[in-house]
Write a protein that holds these residues in place. Structure first.
Motif, PDB file in Angstrom:
ATOM      1  N   PRO A 141      33.075  23.778 -33.308  1.00  0.00           N
ATOM      2  CA  PRO A 141      32.060  24.593 -33.291  1.00  0.00           C
ATOM      3  C   PRO A 141      31.017  24.161 -31.997  1.00  0.00           C
ATOM      4  CG  PRO A 141      31.865  23.242 -35.056  1.00  0.00           C
ATOM      5  CD  PRO A 141      32.974  22.907 -34.181  1.00  0.00           C
ATOM      6  N   CYS A 142      30.169  25.193 -31.633  1.00  0.00           N
ATOM      7  CA  CYS A 142      28.900  24.980 -30.820  1.00  0.00           C
ATOM      8  C   CYS A 142      28.201  23.834 -31.755  1.00  0.00           C
ATOM      9  CB  CYS A 142      28.301  26.015 -30.624  1.00  0.00           C
ATOM     10  SG  CYS A 142      26.834  25.679 -29.722  1.00  0.00           S
ATOM     11  N   SER A 143      27.886  24.330 -32.933  1.00  0.00           N
ATOM     12  CA  SER A 143      27.044  23.223 -33.687  1.00  0.00           C
ATOM     13  C   SER A 143      27.771  23.043 -34.842  1.00  0.00           C
ATOM     14  CB  SER A 143      25.880  24.116 -34.132  1.00  0.00           C
ATOM     15  OG  SER A 143      24.982  24.528 -33.200  1.00  0.00           O
ATOM     16  N   MET A 166      37.295  16.401 -31.247  1.00  0.00           N
ATOM     17  CA  MET A 166      36.401  17.324 -31.752  1.00  0.00           C
ATOM     18  C   MET A 166      35.092  17.749 -31.114  1.00  0.00           C
ATOM     19  SD  MET A 166      35.782  18.392 -35.586  1.00  0.00           S
ATOM     20  CE  MET A 166      34.263  19.269 -36.455  1.00  0.00           C
ATOM     21  N   ARG A 167      34.637  18.722 -30.750  1.00  0.00           N
ATOM     22  CA  ARG A 167      33.377  18.793 -30.221  1.00  0.00           C
ATOM     23  C   ARG A 167      32.641  19.472 -31.338  1.00  0.00           C
ATOM     24  NH1 ARG A 167      30.560  22.628 -26.591  1.00  0.00           N
ATOM     25  NH2 ARG A 167      29.263  22.516 -28.381  1.00  0.00           N
ATOM     26  N   GLY A 168      31.202  19.400 -31.041  1.00  0.00           N
ATOM     27  CA  GLY A 168      30.157  19.645 -32.064  1.00  0.00           C
ATOM     28  C   GLY A 168      28.719  19.059 -31.871  1.00  0.00           C
ATOM     29  N   TYR A 194      22.243  17.753 -32.183  1.00  0.00           N
ATOM     30  CA  TYR A 194      21.144  17.738 -31.732  1.00  0.00           C
ATOM     31  C   TYR A 194      21.456  18.955 -30.582  1.00  0.00           C
ATOM     32  CZ  TYR A 194      20.007  13.522 -33.576  1.00  0.00           C
ATOM     33  OH  TYR A 194      19.780  12.233 -34.417  1.00  0.00           O
ATOM     34  N   LYS A 195      20.811  20.042 -30.877  1.00  0.00           N
ATOM     35  CA  LYS A 195      20.979  21.452 -30.003  1.00  0.00           C
ATOM     36  C   LYS A 195      20.084  21.735 -29.073  1.00  0.00           C
ATOM     37  CE  LYS A 195      24.071  23.040 -30.095  1.00  0.00           C
ATOM     38  NZ  LYS A 195      25.434  22.829 -29.104  1.00  0.00           N
ATOM     39  N   PRO A 196      20.216  21.851 -27.717  1.00  0.00           N
ATOM     40  CA  PRO A 196      19.215  22.254 -26.905  1.00  0.00           C
ATOM     41  C   PRO A 196      19.099  23.993 -27.027  1.00  0.00           C
ATOM     42  CG  PRO A 196      21.088  21.622 -25.619  1.00  0.00           C
ATOM     43  CD  PRO A 196      21.381  21.537 -27.049  1.00  0.00           C
ATOM     44  N   SER A 221      33.828  28.413 -22.259  1.00  0.00           N
ATOM     45  CA  SER A 221      32.953  29.172 -23.294  1.00  0.00           C
ATOM     46  C   SER A 221      31.639  29.437 -22.996  1.00  0.00           C
ATOM     47  CB  SER A 221      32.992  28.371 -24.747  1.00  0.00           C
ATOM     48  OG  SER A 221      34.138  27.683 -25.172  1.00  0.00           O
ATOM     49  N   HIS A 222      31.176  28.360 -22.385  1.00  0.00           N
ATOM     50  CA  HIS A 222      29.672  28.496 -21.822  1.00  0.00           C
ATOM     51  C   HIS A 222      30.148  29.190 -20.351  1.00  0.00           C
ATOM     52  CE1 HIS A 222      29.049  25.633 -24.959  1.00  0.00           C
ATOM     53  NE2 HIS A 222      27.863  26.258 -25.134  1.00  0.00           N
ATOM     54  N   GLY A 223      30.942  28.962 -19.893  1.00  0.00           N
ATOM     55  CA  GLY A 223      31.352  29.242 -18.424  1.00  0.00           C
ATOM     56  C   GLY A 223      31.180  30.790 -18.138  1.00  0.00           C
ATOM     57  N   VAL A 274      36.405  23.921 -25.645  1.00  0.00           N
ATOM     58  CA  VAL A 274      36.408  24.971 -25.954  1.00  0.00           C
ATOM     59  C   VAL A 274      35.472  25.105 -27.647  1.00  0.00           C
ATOM     60  CG1 VAL A 274      38.807  25.178 -26.818  1.00  0.00           C
ATOM     61  CG2 VAL A 274      37.723  27.231 -26.063  1.00  0.00           C
ATOM     62  N   GLU A 275      34.784  26.446 -27.425  1.00  0.00           N
ATOM     63  CA  GLU A 275      34.384  26.565 -28.870  1.00  0.00           C
ATOM     64  C   GLU A 275      35.052  27.390 -29.850  1.00  0.00           C
ATOM     65  OE1 GLU A 275      29.401  25.674 -27.704  1.00  0.00           O
ATOM     66  OE2 GLU A 275      30.330  27.911 -27.693  1.00  0.00           O
ATOM     67  N   VAL A 276      35.164  26.911 -30.999  1.00  0.00           N
ATOM     68  CA  VAL A 276      36.360  27.410 -32.061  1.00  0.00           C
ATOM     69  C   VAL A 276      35.313  27.457 -33.476  1.00  0.00           C
ATOM     70  CG1 VAL A 276      38.056  26.889 -30.627  1.00  0.00           C
ATOM     71  CG2 VAL A 276      37.434  25.734 -32.821  1.00  0.00           C
ATOM     72  N   SER A 299      25.324  29.067 -34.077  1.00  0.00           N
ATOM     73  CA  SER A 299      24.960  29.025 -32.516  1.00  0.00           C
ATOM     74  C   SER A 299      26.103  29.432 -31.679  1.00  0.00           C
ATOM     75  CB  SER A 299      24.294  27.794 -31.856  1.00  0.00           C
ATOM     76  OG  SER A 299      25.262  26.811 -32.120  1.00  0.00           O
ATOM     77  N   ASP A 300      25.813  30.261 -30.652  1.00  0.00           N
ATOM     78  CA  ASP A 300      26.962  30.572 -29.721  1.00  0.00           C
ATOM     79  C   ASP A 300      28.041  31.462 -30.334  1.00  0.00           C
ATOM     80  OD1 ASP A 300      25.415  29.663 -27.362  1.00  0.00           O
ATOM     81  OD2 ASP A 300      26.633  27.889 -27.109  1.00  0.00           O
ATOM     82  N   GLY A 301      27.980  32.106 -31.323  1.00  0.00           N
ATOM     83  CA  GLY A 301      29.227  32.966 -31.966  1.00  0.00           C
ATOM     84  C   GLY A 301      29.715  33.899 -30.920  1.00  0.00           C
ATOM     85  N   GLN A 302      28.937  34.286 -30.274  1.00  0.00           N
ATOM     86  CA  GLN A 302      29.443  35.663 -29.198  1.00  0.00           C
ATOM     87  C   GLN A 302      30.330  34.721 -28.140  1.00  0.00           C
ATOM     88  OE1 GLN A 302      26.619  33.786 -28.641  1.00  0.00           O
ATOM     89  NE2 GLN A 302      26.649  33.322 -26.503  1.00  0.00           N
ATOM     90  N   GLN A 303      30.494  33.606 -28.152  1.00  0.00           N
ATOM     91  CA  GLN A 303      31.589  33.136 -27.133  1.00  0.00           C
ATOM     92  C   GLN A 303      32.538  32.252 -27.671  1.00  0.00           C
ATOM     93  OE1 GLN A 303      28.646  31.252 -24.634  1.00  0.00           O
ATOM     94  NE2 GLN A 303      29.059  29.022 -25.613  1.00  0.00           N
ATOM     95  N   THR A 304      32.647  32.216 -29.071  1.00  0.00           N
ATOM     96  CA  THR A 304      33.301  31.437 -29.904  1.00  0.00           C
ATOM     97  C   THR A 304      34.616  32.138 -30.565  1.00  0.00           C
ATOM     98  OG1 THR A 304      31.280  29.972 -30.648  1.00  0.00           O
ATOM     99  CG2 THR A 304      33.372  29.954 -31.934  1.00  0.00           C
TER     100      THR A 304
HETATM  101 MN    MN Z   1      27.376  25.952 -27.393  1.00  0.00          MN
END
Ligand code: MN
Ligand code: PEP
Length: 336
Positions: A101-103, A125-127, A130-132, A271-273, A297-299, A308-313
Protein backbone atom coordinates in the motif's frame (compact mmCIF):
# COMPACT_ATOMS: atom_id res chain seq x y z
CA UNK A 1 39.20 11.28 -11.09
CA UNK A 2 38.77 8.26 -8.85
CA UNK A 3 41.71 6.56 -7.18
CA UNK A 4 40.96 3.16 -5.69
CA UNK A 5 43.23 2.37 -2.79
CA UNK A 6 44.54 -1.00 -1.68
CA UNK A 7 42.90 -2.23 1.53
CA UNK A 8 46.19 -2.22 3.39
CA UNK A 9 47.61 1.09 2.12
CA UNK A 10 50.13 2.45 4.63
CA UNK A 11 50.32 5.97 6.08
CA UNK A 12 53.59 6.56 4.18
CA UNK A 13 51.97 5.56 0.93
CA UNK A 14 49.05 7.92 1.64
CA UNK A 15 51.56 10.74 2.22
CA UNK A 16 53.31 10.04 -1.10
CA UNK A 17 49.95 10.11 -2.87
CA UNK A 18 48.99 13.38 -1.16
CA UNK A 19 52.29 15.00 -2.25
CA UNK A 20 51.77 13.82 -5.80
CA UNK A 21 48.23 15.26 -5.87
CA UNK A 22 49.51 18.55 -4.49
CA UNK A 23 52.17 18.68 -7.22
CA UNK A 24 49.50 18.52 -9.91
CA UNK A 25 47.12 20.87 -7.98
CA UNK A 26 44.39 18.28 -7.45
CA UNK A 27 42.14 18.34 -4.39
CA UNK A 28 41.58 14.89 -2.94
CA UNK A 29 38.64 13.67 -0.81
CA UNK A 30 39.06 10.33 0.95
CA UNK A 31 35.94 8.15 0.78
CA UNK A 32 35.70 4.95 2.81
CA UNK A 33 32.66 2.79 2.18
CA UNK A 34 31.54 -0.57 3.55
CA UNK A 35 33.32 -2.16 0.57
CA UNK A 36 36.26 -0.01 -0.49
CA UNK A 37 38.59 2.92 -0.01
CA UNK A 38 38.83 5.73 -2.57
CA UNK A 39 40.24 9.19 -3.13
CA UNK A 40 38.01 11.38 -5.28
CA UNK A 41 40.06 14.09 -6.93
CA UNK A 42 39.06 17.31 -8.58
CA UNK A 43 41.48 19.40 -10.61
CA UNK A 44 42.23 20.78 -14.02
CA UNK A 45 45.87 19.98 -14.77
CA UNK A 46 46.45 17.52 -17.56
CA UNK A 47 48.77 14.72 -16.46
CA UNK A 48 49.60 11.11 -17.20
CA UNK A 49 47.37 9.05 -14.88
CA UNK A 50 49.92 6.25 -14.95
CA UNK A 51 52.18 8.39 -12.77
CA UNK A 52 49.66 7.85 -9.95
CA UNK A 53 48.52 4.41 -11.04
CA UNK A 54 51.99 2.98 -10.43
CA UNK A 55 52.24 4.23 -6.83
CA UNK A 56 52.33 1.60 -4.10
CA UNK A 57 49.00 1.33 -2.31
CA UNK A 58 47.05 2.43 -5.38
CA UNK A 59 44.86 -0.30 -6.81
CA UNK A 60 43.49 1.54 -9.83
CA UNK A 61 42.85 4.99 -11.19
CA UNK A 62 40.09 6.27 -13.48
CA UNK A 63 39.38 9.56 -15.17
CA UNK A 64 35.75 10.56 -14.62
CA UNK A 65 34.89 13.98 -15.93
CA UNK A 66 31.20 14.07 -14.83
CA UNK A 67 30.19 16.07 -11.75
CA UNK A 68 29.11 12.77 -10.16
CA UNK A 69 31.92 10.26 -9.98
CA UNK A 70 31.46 7.21 -7.74
CA UNK A 71 27.99 6.49 -9.12
CA UNK A 72 29.22 6.82 -12.71
CA UNK A 73 29.55 3.86 -15.03
CA UNK A 74 32.73 5.39 -16.41
CA UNK A 75 34.87 3.74 -13.77
CA UNK A 76 32.73 0.75 -12.79
CA UNK A 77 31.58 -1.00 -15.89
CA UNK A 78 29.95 -3.96 -14.14
CA UNK A 79 26.56 -3.15 -12.59
CA UNK A 80 26.06 -3.01 -8.86
CA UNK A 81 24.00 -5.69 -7.21
CA UNK A 82 22.18 -4.98 -3.95
CA UNK A 83 22.08 -8.04 -1.74
CA UNK A 84 19.21 -7.98 0.75
CA UNK A 85 20.04 -11.39 2.21
CA UNK A 86 17.87 -14.52 2.05
CA UNK A 87 18.76 -14.86 -1.65
CA UNK A 88 17.13 -11.58 -2.64
CA UNK A 89 19.28 -9.59 -5.01
CA UNK A 90 18.45 -6.46 -6.92
CA UNK A 91 20.19 -5.64 -10.20
CA UNK A 92 22.40 -7.57 -12.64
CA UNK A 93 19.76 -9.74 -14.22
CA UNK A 94 17.55 -10.20 -11.15
CA UNK A 95 14.13 -8.65 -11.52
CA UNK A 96 12.57 -7.68 -8.20
CA UNK A 97 9.07 -6.50 -7.47
CA UNK A 98 8.29 -4.33 -4.44
CA UNK A 99 4.59 -3.98 -3.73
CA UNK A 100 2.22 -2.85 -1.03
CA UNK A 101 0.00 0.00 0.00
CA UNK A 102 0.92 3.64 -0.18
CA UNK A 103 0.41 3.83 3.62
CA UNK A 104 0.46 1.20 6.31
CA UNK A 105 -3.03 1.39 7.84
CA UNK A 106 -3.76 -1.52 10.19
CA UNK A 107 -2.76 -4.97 11.36
CA UNK A 108 -5.42 -6.55 9.13
CA UNK A 109 -4.24 -4.62 6.10
CA UNK A 110 -0.65 -5.77 6.66
CA UNK A 111 -1.74 -9.42 7.01
CA UNK A 112 -3.85 -9.27 3.89
CA UNK A 113 -1.04 -7.66 1.86
CA UNK A 114 1.51 -10.21 3.04
CA UNK A 115 -0.77 -13.08 2.03
CA UNK A 116 -1.19 -11.50 -1.40
CA UNK A 117 2.55 -11.00 -1.85
CA UNK A 118 3.32 -14.55 -0.75
CA UNK A 119 0.82 -15.93 -3.23
CA UNK A 120 2.71 -14.09 -5.95
CA UNK A 121 6.23 -14.79 -4.68
CA UNK A 122 6.89 -11.06 -4.11
CA UNK A 123 9.50 -10.71 -1.40
CA UNK A 124 9.64 -6.98 -0.71
CA UNK A 125 6.71 -5.05 0.76
CA UNK A 126 6.41 -1.30 0.41
CA UNK A 127 4.41 0.98 2.68
CA UNK A 128 4.73 4.37 4.34
CA UNK A 129 4.52 5.02 8.06
CA UNK A 130 5.79 8.58 7.74
CA UNK A 131 3.91 10.10 4.84
CA UNK A 132 4.84 13.32 3.05
CA UNK A 133 1.41 14.75 2.16
CA UNK A 134 0.64 17.87 0.18
CA UNK A 135 -1.99 18.82 2.77
CA UNK A 136 -1.20 18.81 6.51
CA UNK A 137 -4.77 17.60 7.12
CA UNK A 138 -4.31 14.34 5.17
CA UNK A 139 -3.37 11.03 6.84
CA UNK A 140 0.32 11.23 7.72
CA UNK A 141 1.08 7.65 8.69
CA UNK A 142 1.07 5.38 11.75
CA UNK A 143 4.66 6.22 12.70
CA UNK A 144 7.00 3.94 14.62
CA UNK A 145 4.23 1.86 16.23
CA UNK A 146 2.88 1.02 12.79
CA UNK A 147 6.36 0.11 11.61
CA UNK A 148 6.97 -2.22 14.57
CA UNK A 149 3.68 -4.00 13.98
CA UNK A 150 4.50 -4.31 10.29
CA UNK A 151 8.01 -5.56 11.01
CA UNK A 152 6.73 -8.28 13.31
CA UNK A 153 4.43 -9.65 10.62
CA UNK A 154 6.90 -9.43 7.75
CA UNK A 155 9.67 -11.13 9.73
CA UNK A 156 7.41 -14.07 10.44
CA UNK A 157 6.54 -14.25 6.73
CA UNK A 158 10.08 -13.81 5.37
CA UNK A 159 9.21 -10.54 3.60
CA UNK A 160 11.49 -7.48 3.42
CA UNK A 161 10.40 -3.93 4.19
CA UNK A 162 10.96 -0.76 2.19
CA UNK A 163 9.68 2.42 3.81
CA UNK A 164 10.25 6.13 3.52
CA UNK A 165 12.50 8.03 5.90
CA UNK A 166 11.65 11.72 5.92
CA UNK A 167 14.32 13.17 8.17
CA UNK A 168 17.71 12.40 9.61
CA UNK A 169 16.40 11.95 13.16
CA UNK A 170 14.16 9.06 12.02
CA UNK A 171 17.03 6.92 10.76
CA UNK A 172 18.10 5.65 14.15
CA UNK A 173 14.52 5.14 15.27
CA UNK A 174 13.60 2.93 12.31
CA UNK A 175 16.86 1.31 11.18
CA UNK A 176 16.28 -1.99 12.99
CA UNK A 177 12.88 -2.41 11.37
CA UNK A 178 13.65 -1.64 7.72
CA UNK A 179 15.49 -3.46 4.96
CA UNK A 180 15.56 -0.57 2.47
CA UNK A 181 15.29 3.12 3.27
CA UNK A 182 13.23 5.03 0.73
CA UNK A 183 14.06 8.66 0.10
CA UNK A 184 10.94 10.26 -1.36
CA UNK A 185 10.74 12.68 -4.26
CA UNK A 186 10.30 15.62 -1.92
CA UNK A 187 13.53 14.80 -0.12
CA UNK A 188 15.59 13.88 -3.17
CA UNK A 189 17.89 16.83 -2.57
CA UNK A 190 17.76 16.92 1.22
CA UNK A 191 21.53 16.77 1.46
CA UNK A 192 21.63 16.38 5.24
CA UNK A 193 19.42 13.31 4.97
CA UNK A 194 21.53 11.93 2.12
CA UNK A 195 24.74 12.52 4.10
CA UNK A 196 23.25 10.64 7.05
CA UNK A 197 22.08 7.72 4.90
CA UNK A 198 25.62 7.47 3.59
CA UNK A 199 26.74 6.61 7.08
CA UNK A 200 24.53 3.55 7.53
CA UNK A 201 25.00 0.11 6.04
CA UNK A 202 21.48 -0.46 4.72
CA UNK A 203 20.29 -0.13 1.12
CA UNK A 204 18.72 3.14 0.05
CA UNK A 205 16.19 3.64 -2.74
CA UNK A 206 16.56 7.24 -3.86
CA UNK A 207 13.65 8.71 -5.79
CA UNK A 208 14.00 11.36 -8.41
CA UNK A 209 12.79 14.79 -7.34
CA UNK A 210 9.45 16.04 -8.63
CA UNK A 211 11.27 18.44 -10.95
CA UNK A 212 14.69 16.85 -10.65
CA UNK A 213 17.00 16.32 -13.59
CA UNK A 214 18.86 13.09 -14.23
CA UNK A 215 22.08 14.85 -13.32
CA UNK A 216 20.63 16.08 -10.01
CA UNK A 217 19.48 12.55 -9.18
CA UNK A 218 22.95 11.17 -9.84
CA UNK A 219 24.60 13.88 -7.77
CA UNK A 220 22.15 13.20 -4.94
CA UNK A 221 23.18 9.53 -5.09
CA UNK A 222 26.81 10.67 -5.02
CA UNK A 223 26.12 12.25 -1.60
CA UNK A 224 25.12 8.86 -0.20
CA UNK A 225 28.01 6.98 -1.82
CA UNK A 226 30.65 9.55 -0.87
CA UNK A 227 29.55 9.35 2.75
CA UNK A 228 30.27 5.64 2.80
CA UNK A 229 27.24 3.71 1.60
CA UNK A 230 27.49 2.03 -1.81
CA UNK A 231 24.16 0.21 -1.53
CA UNK A 232 22.00 2.60 -3.54
CA UNK A 233 19.13 2.15 -6.01
CA UNK A 234 17.68 4.95 -8.08
CA UNK A 235 13.97 5.31 -8.72
CA UNK A 236 12.17 6.99 -11.59
CA UNK A 237 8.74 8.02 -10.27
CA UNK A 238 7.63 10.55 -12.85
CA UNK A 239 8.31 14.24 -13.10
CA UNK A 240 6.04 17.25 -13.16
CA UNK A 241 5.15 18.46 -16.63
CA UNK A 242 2.62 20.85 -18.17
CA UNK A 243 0.25 17.92 -18.75
CA UNK A 244 -2.69 17.77 -16.39
CA UNK A 245 -4.36 14.59 -17.70
CA UNK A 246 -2.26 12.54 -15.29
CA UNK A 247 -0.46 13.14 -12.02
CA UNK A 248 3.15 12.92 -13.23
CA UNK A 249 4.93 12.18 -16.46
CA UNK A 250 6.76 8.85 -16.19
CA UNK A 251 10.11 9.51 -17.82
CA UNK A 252 11.00 6.20 -19.39
CA UNK A 253 13.77 7.98 -21.28
CA UNK A 254 15.43 8.53 -17.92
CA UNK A 255 15.41 4.81 -17.12
CA UNK A 256 17.20 4.01 -20.38
CA UNK A 257 19.66 6.86 -19.89
CA UNK A 258 20.37 6.10 -16.24
CA UNK A 259 21.25 2.54 -17.19
CA UNK A 260 23.96 4.01 -19.44
CA UNK A 261 25.22 6.61 -16.98
CA UNK A 262 25.35 4.65 -13.74
CA UNK A 263 26.17 1.18 -12.44
CA UNK A 264 23.41 1.47 -9.79
CA UNK A 265 20.16 -0.49 -10.16
CA UNK A 266 17.21 1.51 -11.49
CA UNK A 267 13.71 0.88 -10.16
CA UNK A 268 10.52 2.13 -11.82
CA UNK A 269 7.54 3.44 -9.87
CA UNK A 270 4.64 3.43 -12.34
CA UNK A 271 2.06 4.13 -9.59
CA UNK A 272 3.34 7.63 -8.88
CA UNK A 273 4.70 7.77 -12.43
CA UNK A 274 1.28 8.18 -13.98
CA UNK A 275 -0.93 8.35 -10.92
CA UNK A 276 -3.93 6.78 -12.68
CA UNK A 277 -4.83 3.22 -11.68
CA UNK A 278 -6.11 2.23 -15.12
CA UNK A 279 -2.74 2.83 -16.77
CA UNK A 280 -0.29 1.67 -14.09
CA UNK A 281 0.12 -1.73 -15.77
CA UNK A 282 1.03 -0.29 -19.16
CA UNK A 283 3.56 2.11 -17.68
CA UNK A 284 5.06 -0.67 -15.56
CA UNK A 285 5.59 -2.90 -18.60
CA UNK A 286 7.00 -0.02 -20.66
CA UNK A 287 9.46 0.77 -17.83
CA UNK A 288 10.71 -2.80 -17.87
CA UNK A 289 11.32 -2.61 -21.60
CA UNK A 290 13.10 0.68 -20.93
CA UNK A 291 15.63 -1.14 -18.77
CA UNK A 292 14.30 -1.11 -15.19
CA UNK A 293 15.87 -3.63 -12.77
CA UNK A 294 12.71 -3.72 -10.70
CA UNK A 295 9.32 -2.14 -10.16
CA UNK A 296 7.71 -0.70 -7.04
CA UNK A 297 3.93 -0.66 -7.22
CA UNK A 298 1.06 0.34 -4.94
CA UNK A 299 -1.51 -2.37 -4.16
CA UNK A 300 -4.41 -2.58 -1.70
CA UNK A 301 -7.27 -5.00 -1.09
CA UNK A 302 -9.75 -2.14 -1.64
CA UNK A 303 -8.04 0.84 -3.27
CA UNK A 304 -11.25 2.89 -3.00
CA UNK A 305 -10.82 2.82 0.77
CA UNK A 306 -7.04 3.35 0.92
CA UNK A 307 -5.90 6.11 3.29
CA UNK A 308 -3.68 7.59 0.56
CA UNK A 309 -3.09 7.35 -3.20
CA UNK A 310 -6.11 5.07 -3.80
CA UNK A 311 -6.57 6.59 -7.26
CA UNK A 312 -3.32 5.01 -8.44
CA UNK A 313 -3.46 1.79 -6.42
CA UNK A 314 -4.20 -1.64 -7.93
CA UNK A 315 -6.50 -4.17 -6.31
CA UNK A 316 -5.27 -7.74 -5.86
CA UNK A 317 -6.86 -9.00 -9.03
CA UNK A 318 -5.14 -6.30 -11.04
CA UNK A 319 -1.81 -6.83 -9.37
CA UNK A 320 -1.95 -10.64 -9.76
CA UNK A 321 -2.16 -10.07 -13.48
CA UNK A 322 0.50 -7.37 -13.51
CA UNK A 323 3.07 -9.37 -11.48
CA UNK A 324 2.80 -12.17 -13.98
CA UNK A 325 3.03 -9.90 -17.00
CA UNK A 326 5.99 -7.99 -15.54
CA UNK A 327 7.98 -11.19 -15.09
CA UNK A 328 7.17 -12.30 -18.62
CA UNK A 329 8.15 -8.90 -19.98
CA UNK A 330 11.44 -8.96 -18.10
CA UNK A 331 12.25 -12.42 -19.44
CA UNK A 332 11.40 -11.26 -22.92
CA UNK A 333 13.70 -8.25 -22.59
CA UNK A 334 16.54 -10.36 -21.27
CA UNK A 335 16.20 -12.72 -24.22
CA UNK A 336 16.79 -9.94 -26.77
MN1 MN B 1 1.99 6.81 -2.57
C1 PEP C 1 5.28 6.99 -1.94
O1 PEP C 1 6.08 6.12 -2.33
O2 PEP C 1 4.16 6.71 -1.47
C2 PEP C 1 5.65 8.40 -2.16
C3 PEP C 1 5.19 9.36 -1.36
O3 PEP C 1 6.43 8.56 -3.23
P1 PEP C 1 7.07 9.88 -3.90
O4 PEP C 1 8.10 10.36 -2.95
O5 PEP C 1 7.64 9.36 -5.18
O6 PEP C 1 5.95 10.87 -4.12
Amino acid sequence: MIIQLEKNISEDQIQTLKTKLKDISYKGNRVKTQFSDYVICVGKTDFDIRSIGILDGVRDIHKVSDAYKLVSKKWKVEDTQIDLGDSIQIGTGNFEIMAGPCSIESEEQIASTIAHLKENNVKIMRGGVYKPRSSPYSFRGLGIDGLKMWHEQTRAAGIKIITEVMMTEQIEEIIDYVDIFQVGARNSQNFNLLDALGKVDKPVLLKRGISGTIDELLQAAEYIFSNGNERIMLCERGIRSYESAYRNCMDINAIAMLKEKTHLPVIADPSHGIGVRQFVDKVALASIMGGADGVIVEVHSTPEKAFSDGQQTLNYQESNRLFDRMRKTFNLRESF
